[in-house]
Enzyme design. Sequence first.
Site, mmCIF file in Angstrom:
data_model
loop_
_atom_site.group_PDB
_atom_site.id
_atom_site.type_symbol
_atom_site.label_atom_id
_atom_site.label_comp_id
_atom_site.label_asym_id
_atom_site.label_seq_id
_atom_site.Cartn_x
_atom_site.Cartn_y
_atom_site.Cartn_z
ATOM 1 C CG PHE A 1 -0.261 0.420 2.502
ATOM 2 C CD1 PHE A 1 -0.104 1.769 2.818
ATOM 3 C CD2 PHE A 1 0.238 -0.526 3.397
ATOM 4 C CE1 PHE A 1 0.531 2.159 3.992
ATOM 5 C CE2 PHE A 1 0.881 -0.142 4.561
ATOM 6 C CZ PHE A 1 1.031 1.202 4.865
ATOM 7 C CE LYS B 1 -3.036 -8.198 -4.586
ATOM 8 N NZ LYS B 1 -3.439 -7.224 -3.521
ATOM 9 C CD GLU C 1 -5.294 -6.079 0.109
ATOM 10 O OE1 GLU C 1 -4.371 -5.802 -0.689
ATOM 11 O OE2 GLU C 1 -5.218 -6.995 0.947
ATOM 12 N NE ARG C 2 -3.504 -2.701 3.729
ATOM 13 C CZ ARG C 2 -2.565 -2.896 4.631
ATOM 14 N NH1 ARG C 2 -2.463 -2.071 5.652
ATOM 15 N NH2 ARG C 2 -1.731 -3.906 4.546
ATOM 16 C CB SER D 1 4.918 -7.421 5.560
ATOM 17 O OG SER D 1 3.937 -8.343 5.153
ATOM 18 C CB CYS E 1 10.458 -0.534 2.749
ATOM 19 S SG CYS E 1 11.119 0.084 1.220
ATOM 20 C CD GLU F 1 8.465 -2.957 8.148
ATOM 21 O OE1 GLU F 1 7.723 -3.918 7.905
ATOM 22 O OE2 GLU F 1 9.079 -2.343 7.255
HETATM 23 P P1 NAD Z 1 1.601 -6.653 2.915
HETATM 24 O O1 NAD Z 1 2.650 -7.698 2.988
HETATM 25 O O2 NAD Z 1 0.477 -6.703 3.903
HETATM 26 O O3 NAD Z 1 0.889 -6.657 1.477
HETATM 27 C C1 NAD Z 1 1.631 -6.641 0.283
HETATM 28 C C2 NAD Z 1 0.839 -7.352 -0.791
HETATM 29 O O4 NAD Z 1 0.654 -8.710 -0.404
HETATM 30 C C3 NAD Z 1 -0.540 -6.762 -1.031
HETATM 31 O O5 NAD Z 1 -0.772 -6.702 -2.412
HETATM 32 C C4 NAD Z 1 -1.464 -7.742 -0.346
HETATM 33 O O6 NAD Z 1 -2.721 -7.856 -0.989
HETATM 34 C C5 NAD Z 1 -0.710 -9.057 -0.422
HETATM 35 N N1 NAD Z 1 -0.988 -9.930 0.720
HETATM 36 C C6 NAD Z 1 -1.261 -9.544 1.993
HETATM 37 N N2 NAD Z 1 -1.453 -10.626 2.771
HETATM 38 C C7 NAD Z 1 -1.289 -11.703 1.991
HETATM 39 C C8 NAD Z 1 -1.355 -13.113 2.235
HETATM 40 N N3 NAD Z 1 -1.615 -13.607 3.444
HETATM 41 N N4 NAD Z 1 -1.120 -13.953 1.198
HETATM 42 C C9 NAD Z 1 -0.833 -13.468 -0.022
HETATM 43 N N5 NAD Z 1 -0.772 -12.141 -0.306
HETATM 44 C C10 NAD Z 1 -0.990 -11.271 0.689
HETATM 45 O O7 NAD Z 1 2.354 -5.235 2.981
HETATM 46 P P2 NAD Z 1 1.717 -3.785 3.113
HETATM 47 O O8 NAD Z 1 1.189 -3.617 4.498
HETATM 48 O O9 NAD Z 1 0.825 -3.486 1.968
HETATM 49 O O10 NAD Z 1 3.026 -2.887 2.932
HETATM 50 C C11 NAD Z 1 3.899 -2.577 3.963
HETATM 51 C C12 NAD Z 1 5.062 -3.543 4.014
HETATM 52 O O11 NAD Z 1 5.749 -3.525 2.771
HETATM 53 C C13 NAD Z 1 6.111 -3.150 5.040
HETATM 54 O O12 NAD Z 1 6.559 -4.326 5.676
HETATM 55 C C14 NAD Z 1 7.219 -2.532 4.209
HETATM 56 O O13 NAD Z 1 8.503 -2.582 4.775
HETATM 57 C C15 NAD Z 1 7.144 -3.359 2.995
HETATM 58 N N6 NAD Z 1 7.770 -2.681 1.868
HETATM 59 C C16 NAD Z 1 8.995 -3.124 1.463
HETATM 60 C C17 NAD Z 1 9.632 -2.485 0.431
HETATM 61 C C18 NAD Z 1 10.969 -2.948 -0.031
HETATM 62 O O14 NAD Z 1 11.398 -2.472 -1.057
HETATM 63 N N7 NAD Z 1 11.642 -3.850 0.653
HETATM 64 C C19 NAD Z 1 9.027 -1.380 -0.208
HETATM 65 C C20 NAD Z 1 7.768 -0.968 0.230
HETATM 66 C C21 NAD Z 1 7.148 -1.630 1.270
#
Ligand code: NAD
Length: 501
Positions: free
Chosen positions: A150, A174, A177-178, A227, A282, A384
């Site tokens: 998101f 994909k 969703e937020r 994450s 991140c 985090e």
């Molecule tokens: P998230 O992991 O909750 O979601 C990321 C994606 O995964 C979304 O599209 C979501 O729909 C999908 N997803 C969520 N739960 C899932 C599941 N159980 N099974 C399969 N798919 C699933 O992350 P977020 O809250 O949207 O974003 C924040 C996180 O992203 C933080 O941990 C941040 O550090 C990380 N991030 C990392 C980088 C990087 O470059 N390393 C960059 C931006 C964000």
Amino acid sequence: MSDPIANIINGAAVPASSGRTLPVWNPATGEQQAAVGLSTAEDVAAAVAAAKAALPGWAATPPARRARLMMRFMALLEDNREELARILGAEHGKVREDALGEIQRGIENVEFACSATELLKGTYSRDVGPAIDIFTQRAPVGVCAGITPFNFPAMVPMWMYPIAIACGNTFVLKPSERDPSASLFVHALFREAGFPPGVLNVVQGDKVAVDALLTHPDVAAVSFVGSTAIARYIYATGAAHGKRVQALGGAKNHLVVMPDADLDQTVDALLGAGYGSAGERCMAVAVAVPVGEETADRLVAALKPRVEGLRIGPATDPDAEMGPLITREHRDRVAAYIDAGVAQGADLVVDGRGFRLQGYENGFFLGGTLFDRVTPEMSIYTDEIFGPVLSTVRVPTYEAAVDLIHGHAYGNGVAVFTRDGDTARDFADRIEIGMVGVNVPIPVPVAYHSFGGWKASLFGSHAMYGPEGVQFFTRLKTVTQRWPSGIKEGANLSFPSMDGS
Ligand code: NAD
């Protein structure tokens, strides 16, 4: 409320067929402003089928033509950046300047993809044997999928599909969703630029859609950012289904403050990197590591009034420096970490929990928070938090700072602030982190380098975008050729070598 936010398959808006939806909030007011449809495995299969159908024509399109379309796309993004920033502000909550910064960094990835003709050049060796030449080419991998978080609804998808598509692949995105709307707006610009339908498709959804992408036999490669727990799952599941996967995870980035650092510059850096985008980055700095008690005292004293003075407001407020968090649940989760930090004995120097904004009492706001005397076993240090919470861990020496950082599970970004070249060079060489800043708090590499952490911040063997992105989205083919006129050797059954063949 209007119809749920839909998918884009083969250039057309198609509602998700599950009937399931999730709310899309206005984080500044706390009100629901839309709903997003959640795709089924069949919806995902339709998007993959569209990408598969578009693949042969697109892969056969000369790279120069792909690049020209990418240039038009880039121009359209530049012309529409204010509207895109407004969309980001409305669903994510980030303030205008921050949104424009994200968009600019995204556009730079499109700019990089405009060099497709250069990026896809192979290598050539003549006379590797008698009248034998070798050349390499980089072929597209096929249908690629991107699953994004998101916190950068425009930029992170642009880490993926522009390069994938410039390399001759087709793509299914994909988004989170937020904040699903940015991808639809950008897709409209993409089509306006002249890309054929089906080259880029967008499916909205949650785990159901993600699992369908991870297991679909026609998806060749999966790029993920999110994450760490989910990144690990994406990597394992995608790899088990025979796909190449790059999965970037979470982070806990430290900024080491040496006694000789420029204090004003360091405080400015910590303010921007700790509280920009409400800490939902991140590459946010979550931990300040002052070396020596005197450095720590000066740093905390200088930071305190600056954190208290942060201008917090909705994205529509041109003076706001920091917006709300993404959802009420996330705001409450961050506040619970602050409770835990207090309970575990850290010094709470600035407490953001009581922050209220007149007229936006139901928004998902939290004030900037600063902790001092945090220790490595506290949950505010190990986890985090992804919010506007900066922890200070005091260390006695430079070596203790290095040891502290090496003891953490994450390895995304890190910075050292110092005037001393020896320290800076030693730090950059030894520190086990993927992206290092020297007097640079958020060392996100420019688009013609590549982005990636180490340890629990990246699963897979390729970093994202830039030259590593080209490697990830292409497969190597090596052609060895001989035109045998005038050379008659007869059959030779030994293994071919320079001497023998
Ligand atoms: P998230 O992991 O909750 O979601 C990321 C994606 O995964 C979304 O599209 C979501 O729909 C999908 N997803 C969520 N739960 C899932 C599941 N159980 N099974 C399969 N798919 C699933 O992350 P977020 O809250 O949207 O974003 C924040 C996180 O992203 C933080 O941990 C941040 O550090 C990380 N991030 C990392 C980088 C990087 O470059 N390393 C960059 C931006 C964000």
